[in-house]
Structure formats: structure tokens, C-alpha cells
Write a protein that holds these residues in place. Structure first.
Motif, PDB file in Angstrom:
ATOM      1  N   ARG A  36       0.827  -1.207   0.000  1.00  0.00           N
ATOM      2  CA  ARG A  36       0.000   0.000   0.000  1.00  0.00           C
ATOM      3  C   ARG A  36       0.867   1.266   0.000  1.00  0.00           C
ATOM      4  O   ARG A  36       0.600   2.216  -0.727  1.00  0.00           O
ATOM      5  N   MET A  37       1.932   1.279   0.799  1.00  0.00           N
ATOM      6  CA  MET A  37       2.754   2.480   0.945  1.00  0.00           C
ATOM      7  C   MET A  37       3.713   2.705  -0.221  1.00  0.00           C
ATOM      8  O   MET A  37       3.994   3.856  -0.569  1.00  0.00           O
ATOM      9  N   THR A  38       4.230   1.627  -0.802  1.00  0.00           N
ATOM     10  CA  THR A  38       5.270   1.784  -1.815  1.00  0.00           C
ATOM     11  C   THR A  38       4.827   1.455  -3.226  1.00  0.00           C
ATOM     12  O   THR A  38       5.475   1.851  -4.186  1.00  0.00           O
ATOM     13  N   GLY A  39       3.756   0.677  -3.350  1.00  0.00           N
ATOM     14  CA  GLY A  39       3.327   0.238  -4.669  1.00  0.00           C
ATOM     15  C   GLY A  39       4.154  -0.915  -5.210  1.00  0.00           C
ATOM     16  O   GLY A  39       3.928  -1.378  -6.323  1.00  0.00           O
ATOM     17  N   LEU A  40       5.103  -1.405  -4.408  1.00  0.00           N
ATOM     18  CA  LEU A  40       5.930  -2.535  -4.824  1.00  0.00           C
ATOM     19  C   LEU A  40       5.219  -3.844  -4.501  1.00  0.00           C
ATOM     20  O   LEU A  40       4.431  -3.923  -3.563  1.00  0.00           O
ATOM     21  N   GLU A  41       5.536  -4.875  -5.266  1.00  0.00           N
ATOM     22  CA  GLU A  41       5.041  -6.205  -4.976  1.00  0.00           C
ATOM     23  C   GLU A  41       6.012  -6.863  -3.996  1.00  0.00           C
ATOM     24  O   GLU A  41       7.204  -6.984  -4.273  1.00  0.00           O
ATOM     25  N   VAL A  42       5.509  -7.266  -2.844  1.00  0.00           N
ATOM     26  CA  VAL A  42       6.348  -7.944  -1.855  1.00  0.00           C
ATOM     27  C   VAL A  42       6.359  -9.427  -2.202  1.00  0.00           C
ATOM     28  O   VAL A  42       5.337 -10.094  -2.158  1.00  0.00           O
ATOM     29  N   VAL A  43       7.526  -9.911  -2.578  1.00  0.00           N
ATOM     30  CA  VAL A  43       7.639 -11.294  -3.032  1.00  0.00           C
ATOM     31  C   VAL A  43       8.173 -12.225  -1.954  1.00  0.00           C
ATOM     32  O   VAL A  43       8.084 -13.444  -2.086  1.00  0.00           O
ATOM     33  N   GLU A  44       8.722 -11.649  -0.883  1.00  0.00           N
ATOM     34  CA  GLU A  44       9.341 -12.480   0.138  1.00  0.00           C
ATOM     35  C   GLU A  44       9.370 -11.737   1.463  1.00  0.00           C
ATOM     36  O   GLU A  44       9.757 -10.579   1.526  1.00  0.00           O
ATOM     37  N   VAL A  45       8.927 -12.410   2.530  1.00  0.00           N
ATOM     38  CA  VAL A  45       9.052 -11.888   3.888  1.00  0.00           C
ATOM     39  C   VAL A  45       9.664 -12.990   4.732  1.00  0.00           C
ATOM     40  O   VAL A  45       9.045 -14.029   4.960  1.00  0.00           O
ATOM     41  N   ASN A  46      10.890 -12.778   5.158  1.00  0.00           N
ATOM     42  CA  ASN A  46      11.604 -13.744   5.990  1.00  0.00           C
ATOM     43  C   ASN A  46      11.553 -13.267   7.436  1.00  0.00           C
ATOM     44  O   ASN A  46      11.961 -12.152   7.738  1.00  0.00           O
TER      45      ASN A  46
END
Length: 69
Positions: A36-46
């Protein structure tokens, strides 16, 4: 990449709480907020559990605050 993000997190969990549930909730919230804040697709959360906070640690921390270090 320029349109994707990966996140590494270290967390401390409370004793007695399900680590699996906490990690799942953190992952969901981080992905939602970052996208929502960056418009980036988050592909990984470790997520790495760095420590478990024990109830008696609060009492020790409060007692240590009055000491000179």
C-alpha cells in the motif's frame, strides 16, 4: 528488482504465544502495508524469531532501570 521487494525481519515474541500465528499475522500485515505504501510487490518476507520475552523479564528490567551503569 525495481518493482518488487523482499523483507527480512527479526522479532521477539511473548512467551506462550503461538510463533506460527504471530509470524503469519506479521507477514500478512507487512505485505499489506508495504504494498500500500510503496506500490511494490512484496515477493518475500523472511521472519526470524530472535528471542522469546518471558514474563519475569519485565520485573528484572524495571529493577535494572534504577541502577547506574
Amino acid at each position: 528488482g525495481e518493482r518488487q521487494a523482499a523483507v527480512d525481519l527479526d522479532v521477539v515474541v511473548e512467551y506462550g504465544v503461538s510463533i506460527v500465528d504471530v509470524a503469519g499475522a506479521v507477514r500478512t500485515n507487512v505485505i499489506s502495508a508495504l504494498e500500500r505504501m510503496t506500490g511494490l510487490e512484496v515477493v518475500e518476507v523472511n521472519i526470524a524469531v530472535d528471542d522469546v520475552h518471558l514474563p519475569d523479564e519485565e520485573e528484572e528490567a524495571e529493577q535494572d532501570e534504577g541502577r547506574v551503569r
